[in-house]
Design a protein around this motif. Structure first.
Motif, short mmCIF file in Angstrom:
data_model
loop_
_atom_site.label_atom_id
_atom_site.label_comp_id
_atom_site.label_asym_id
_atom_site.label_seq_id
_atom_site.Cartn_x
_atom_site.Cartn_y
_atom_site.Cartn_z
N ALA A 43 0.83 -1.21 0.00
CA ALA A 43 0.00 0.00 0.00
C ALA A 43 0.87 1.26 0.00
CB ALA A 43 -0.94 -0.01 1.21
N ARG A 44 1.88 1.28 0.83
CA ARG A 44 2.78 2.44 0.88
C ARG A 44 3.44 2.69 -0.47
NH1 ARG A 44 7.97 1.06 3.64
NH2 ARG A 44 8.20 0.16 1.57
N ASN A 45 3.93 1.62 -1.08
CA ASN A 45 4.63 1.77 -2.36
C ASN A 45 3.68 2.17 -3.49
OD1 ASN A 45 6.88 1.09 -0.92
ND2 ASN A 45 7.18 -0.90 -1.90
N ARG A 46 2.46 1.64 -3.47
CA ARG A 46 1.47 2.05 -4.48
C ARG A 46 1.15 3.53 -4.31
NH1 ARG A 46 -0.93 1.24 -9.41
NH2 ARG A 46 -3.11 1.81 -9.28
N ALA A 47 0.95 3.95 -3.06
CA ALA A 47 0.65 5.35 -2.79
C ALA A 47 1.82 6.24 -3.20
CB ALA A 47 0.33 5.54 -1.30
N ARG A 48 3.02 5.81 -2.96
CA ARG A 48 4.22 6.59 -3.30
C ARG A 48 4.45 6.61 -4.80
NH1 ARG A 48 9.06 3.34 -1.73
NH2 ARG A 48 8.52 2.43 -3.74
N ASP A 49 4.41 5.46 -5.44
CA ASP A 49 4.81 5.35 -6.84
C ASP A 49 3.76 5.83 -7.83
OD1 ASP A 49 7.12 4.26 -5.78
OD2 ASP A 49 6.59 2.18 -6.29
N ALA A 50 2.48 5.73 -7.46
CA ALA A 50 1.43 6.05 -8.43
C ALA A 50 0.48 7.14 -7.98
CB ALA A 50 0.63 4.77 -8.73
N LEU A 51 0.52 7.51 -6.70
CA LEU A 51 -0.53 8.40 -6.21
C LEU A 51 -0.02 9.67 -5.53
CD1 LEU A 51 -2.73 5.53 -4.76
CD2 LEU A 51 -3.04 6.68 -6.96
N GLY A 52 1.28 9.86 -5.50
CA GLY A 52 1.83 11.10 -4.98
C GLY A 52 2.09 11.16 -3.49
#
Length: 126
Positions: A43-52
């Motif tokens: 979740a952290r990486n998805r939020a970081r890599d794709a969601l700002g």
């Protein structure tokens, strides 16, 4: 009965291939903790890599990642991450398991399902 924290070392040695035994409780606590981190880090990486999202790299991220998804309207991810973290904190810090969490095998089953739900739901987040 209080958990014998040295069991985690035995479990680590067991995983490394040494011929040692540890308690089932040590294995279940460790598995619950790892399942949480699987969901949290995905979740952290998805939020970081794709969601700002900009993680701090500190413990506060365990609060901020669920909040980030809640603010995006993905409250199901927030709710699951908070529940998973609660299980992880209990397994990682409690000497004795509270009554509602004493069935670690059932807890692990639920944690695995919730972690998989989080990871799968991340694909649906734009």
């Amino acid at each position: 009965m209080a958990f014998d924290w040295s069991e985690y070392l035995l479990f680590a040695r067991k995983i490394s291939g040494e011929a040692v035994c540890c308690s089932e409780e040590a294995e279940l606590r460790s598995a619950i903790s790892r399942a949480y981190y699987a969901a949290f880090c995905c979740a952290r990486n998805r939020a970081r890599d794709a969601l700002g999202f900009v993680p701090s790299g500190r413990s506060e991220d365990h609060q901020k990642v669920p909040e980030f998804f809640s603010n995006m309207g993905a409250t199901h991810i927030e709710t699951l991450l908070r529940g998973l973290r609660d299980w992880r904190n209990t397994c990682d810090y409690a000497d004795t398991m509270p009554a509602k969490k004493r069935n670690l095998r059932m807890g692990l089953y639920m944690v695995i399902l919730d972690a998989q739900t989080v990871i799968s739901a991340l694909d649906d987040i734009a």
